[in-house]
Scaffold this motif. Structure first.
Motif, PDB file in Angstrom:
ATOM      1  N   SER A   1       1.402  -1.309  -0.267  1.00 44.34           N
ATOM      2  CA  SER A   1      -0.046   0.340   0.024  1.00 44.34           C
ATOM      3  C   SER A   1       1.282   1.097   0.007  1.00 44.34           C
ATOM      4  CB  SER A   1      -1.253  -0.091   1.271  1.00 44.34           C
ATOM      5  OG  SER A   1      -1.959  -1.085   1.351  1.00 44.34           O
TER       6      SER A   1
ATOM      7  N   CYS B   1       1.123   2.838  -3.667  1.00 43.77           N
ATOM      8  CA  CYS B   1       0.645   4.195  -3.918  1.00 43.77           C
ATOM      9  C   CYS B   1       1.252   5.709  -4.061  1.00 43.77           C
ATOM     10  CB  CYS B   1      -0.136   4.839  -2.882  1.00 43.77           C
ATOM     11  SG  CYS B   1      -1.915   3.407  -2.619  1.00 43.77           S
TER      12      CYS B   1
ATOM     13  N   ILE C   1      -6.785   2.749  -3.785  1.00 40.07           N
ATOM     14  CA  ILE C   1      -7.889   3.062  -2.449  1.00 40.07           C
ATOM     15  C   ILE C   1      -9.539   3.024  -3.375  1.00 40.07           C
ATOM     16  CG2 ILE C   1      -9.128   5.135  -1.817  1.00 40.07           C
ATOM     17  CD1 ILE C   1      -6.399   6.910  -2.351  1.00 40.07           C
TER      18      ILE C   1
ATOM     19  N   ASN D   1      -9.849  -1.030  -2.486  1.00 35.56           N
ATOM     20  CA  ASN D   1     -10.458  -0.661  -1.235  1.00 35.56           C
ATOM     21  C   ASN D   1     -11.257  -1.067  -0.942  1.00 35.56           C
ATOM     22  OD1 ASN D   1      -7.613  -2.875  -0.800  1.00 35.56           O
ATOM     23  ND2 ASN D   1      -6.772  -0.176  -0.245  1.00 35.56           N
TER      24      ASN D   1
ATOM     25  N   ILE E   1      -6.675   0.821   3.751  1.00 29.52           N
ATOM     26  CA  ILE E   1      -7.924   2.441   3.337  1.00 29.52           C
ATOM     27  C   ILE E   1      -6.661   3.670   3.383  1.00 29.52           C
ATOM     28  CG2 ILE E   1      -9.169   3.977   3.038  1.00 29.52           C
ATOM     29  CD1 ILE E   1     -10.912   1.206   3.064  1.00 29.52           C
TER      30      ILE E   1
ATOM     31  N   CYS F   1      -3.014   3.533   2.443  1.00 31.27           N
ATOM     32  CA  CYS F   1      -3.059   4.106   1.075  1.00 31.27           C
ATOM     33  C   CYS F   1      -3.639   5.100   1.081  1.00 31.27           C
ATOM     34  CB  CYS F   1      -4.511   3.335  -0.027  1.00 31.27           C
ATOM     35  SG  CYS F   1      -3.592   1.456  -0.135  1.00 31.27           S
ATOM     36  N   ILE F   2      -4.481   6.179   1.428  1.00 37.85           N
ATOM     37  CA  ILE F   2      -4.758   7.369   1.750  1.00 37.85           C
ATOM     38  C   ILE F   2      -3.756   8.233   2.018  1.00 37.85           C
ATOM     39  CG2 ILE F   2      -6.384   9.392   2.718  1.00 37.85           C
ATOM     40  CD1 ILE F   2      -8.708   7.070   2.366  1.00 37.85           C
TER      41      ILE F   2
ATOM     42  N   THR G   1      -1.069   7.977  -0.854  1.00 37.31           N
ATOM     43  CA  THR G   1      -1.174   9.115  -2.147  1.00 37.31           C
ATOM     44  C   THR G   1      -1.277  10.336  -1.552  1.00 37.31           C
ATOM     45  OG1 THR G   1      -2.619   7.333  -2.716  1.00 37.31           O
ATOM     46  CG2 THR G   1      -3.052   9.302  -3.592  1.00 37.31           C
TER      47      THR G   1
END
Length: 477
Positions: free
Chosen positions: A160, A164, A175, A178, A200, A203-204, A207
């Motif tokens: 992740s 990302c 994202i 997921n 999640i 990943c956020i 990113t």
């Protein structure tokens, strides 16, 4: 998968390794090669660029490490291609041989310019392609609930973070994927999956860490200034033609698969005969016409421009395809459809489109369509035989093409050295076909500069392109 099928996959991997060995570096790869440094220097450079030009730490690190070591990249890339095909087959689970061969065709029938930007071009490959097999593994682990294993969960957290920070639109799709899986498991189990929430969030954060890097903010402030002034709806309206062009028009194999899958879904889910026939005609006629016109445009070296009617048609086509997937109740095909289309939907907010940016969407939508097709086609010797013939023809095409590319590259290097030895100030270089590696013919000021440095040509010398190709794929010595 039978032993024979595994042998075919190994041969395909070896085939791509040979193609990559025959292929020279090009475009930005020249600049990345001459800037080569040790491992520590590569890491330092990636983080320096994070603060000065781009936030894509993961892809930049790979570019710094592998561009100067092309033989290593050749091996890694060919293994990645073989892995992508293998994982796709495991996801599709073809019940018939013909589906197996249709899956094998997914990579060789990529648009030639997409191939040149993401398969044989190192920088493009390490930004837009190399992560896709890992993303498929990532989603497979989650979909099959293997992430409950502590080791796999830690691996997914690492992926992740790393994936990302490859490229923005793929990160957004990770994202979204997921979130879709979280909602799926919540609906299925009636409980909140805390591990998925963790993935999640990771990943956020990763990113956002990439997108809002100081380098990205600076680059955004000096590039595409007028586009950045547009509001959300103006950006979407501006980018809709590009969305249609790079999602559908240039991806003829995807259109072919979409026609087949939509036909089966309409035939088996729409009861009203009149509506069924209208939808079948609607879903087949324009995509077939698009493929024909696209190939004609290639022959005449013209670009198809997405007009308002074509844009409107493919928006409706996308909506109908999604509704048909819902009616099909195949959650796996729905998932890959949504993840795939989401990547290019995110690109609606970007001013920069290209063949490379559509690759992720192409792969995901092809897998979605193949899942549906596999459900309805059990065994079809005609399709199997046709697929084998196409596979052999395209393999022969690439072998002929890149053997000639290799010959041209060898002669080009010798000719450059000969002219330098003779003290010429106007250096003739052999031109390659436009669809070979991205920017292989130095046309911009930057590419001319790094080309000269790569071949040790004095910066003040002039470059003159000489065309020695016939029929676009045959180099004449």
């Amino acid at each position: 998968m039978s032993k024979r099928d595994k042998i075919i996959l190994i041969l395909i991997t070896v085939f791509y390794f040979i193609i990559l060995c025959l292929s020279p570096i090009s475009g930005d790869d020249w600049g990345n090669f001459i800037a080569k440094t040790d491992v520590f220097g590569s890491i330092k450079n990636a983080f320096n660029l994070y603060f000065t030009w781009e936030g894509r730490i993961s892809s930049r690190l790979l570019i710094n490490l592998l561009t100067p070591n092309k033989i290593v990249w050749n091996l890694i890339n060919s293994l990645s291609i073989g892995s992508l095909i293998y994982i796709s087959i495991k996801i599709v689970k073809p019940k018939a041989k013909c589906i197996y061969y249709l899956t094998l065709l997914m990579i060789p029938l990529i648009n030639l310019l997409t191939f040149s930007e993401t398969i044989t071009f190192i920088a493009g490959n390490l930004t837009y392609f190399i992560e896709i097999p890992f993303i498929l593994i990532y989603f497979s682990f989650i979909y099959n609930s293997k992430y409950n294993n502590s080791f796999i969960f830690i691996l997914l957290i690492f992926l992740s973070l790393f994936l990302c920070m490859m490229v923005e639109h793929v990160s957004a799709s990770l994202i979204i994927g997921n979130i879709i899986l979280f909602l799926f498991f919540y609906h299925k189990n009636k409980s909140i999956d805390k591990k998925l929430i963790v993935l999640i969030i990771v990943c956020i954060i990763s990113t956002l860490f990439m997108y809002f890097s100081p380098g990205s903010m600076y680059r955004m402030s000096i590039e595409n200034i007028e586009f950045n002034k547009l509001n959300l709806f103006q950006k979407i309206n501006y980018n809709l033609p590009s969305f249609i062009y790079y999602t559908f028009i240039v991806n003829y194999y995807l259109l072919f698969l979409s026609i087949i899958s939509n036909y089966f879904m309409i035939k088996n889910n729409i009861k009203n005969t009149i509506l069924k026939n209208i939808l079948i005609l609607f879903s087949i006629a324009v995509p077939m016409f698009t493929v024909i016109i696209y190939f004609i445009s290639i022959i005449h070296k013209q670009i198809i421009v997405s007009n308002i009617l074509l844009t409107l048609y493919y928006i409706i086509f996308t909506f109908i395809s999604f509704i048909l997937n819902i009616k099909e109740k195949n959650y796996k095909s729905i998932f890959f459809f949504l993840v795939g289309i989401s990547a290019n939907c995110v690109m609606l907010l970007s001013p920069t489109w290209g063949y490379r940016t559509s690759l992720f969407t192409y792969i995901m939508l092809c897998i979605s369509n193949l899942i549906i097709i596999s459900k309805y086609i059990k065994d079809n010797k005609t399709i199997e035989c046709f697929s084998k013939i196409v596979l052999l023809i395209i393999a022969l095409f690439y072998i002929i093409l890149f053997v000639n590319v290799y010959k041209c590259q060898i002669d080009n290097r010798k000719y450059i050295n000969q002219q330098l030895y003779e003290g010429k100030q106007s250096i003739e270089i052999y031109k390659f076909p436009y669809f070979i590696n991205c920017n292989i013919n130095p046309n911009t000021d930057y590419h001319k500069l790094v080309y000269k440095r790569y071949y040790n040509i004095p910066e003040e010398d002039e470059l003159v392109l000489i065309d020695k190709w016939r029929y676009l794929i045959i180099y004449k010595n």
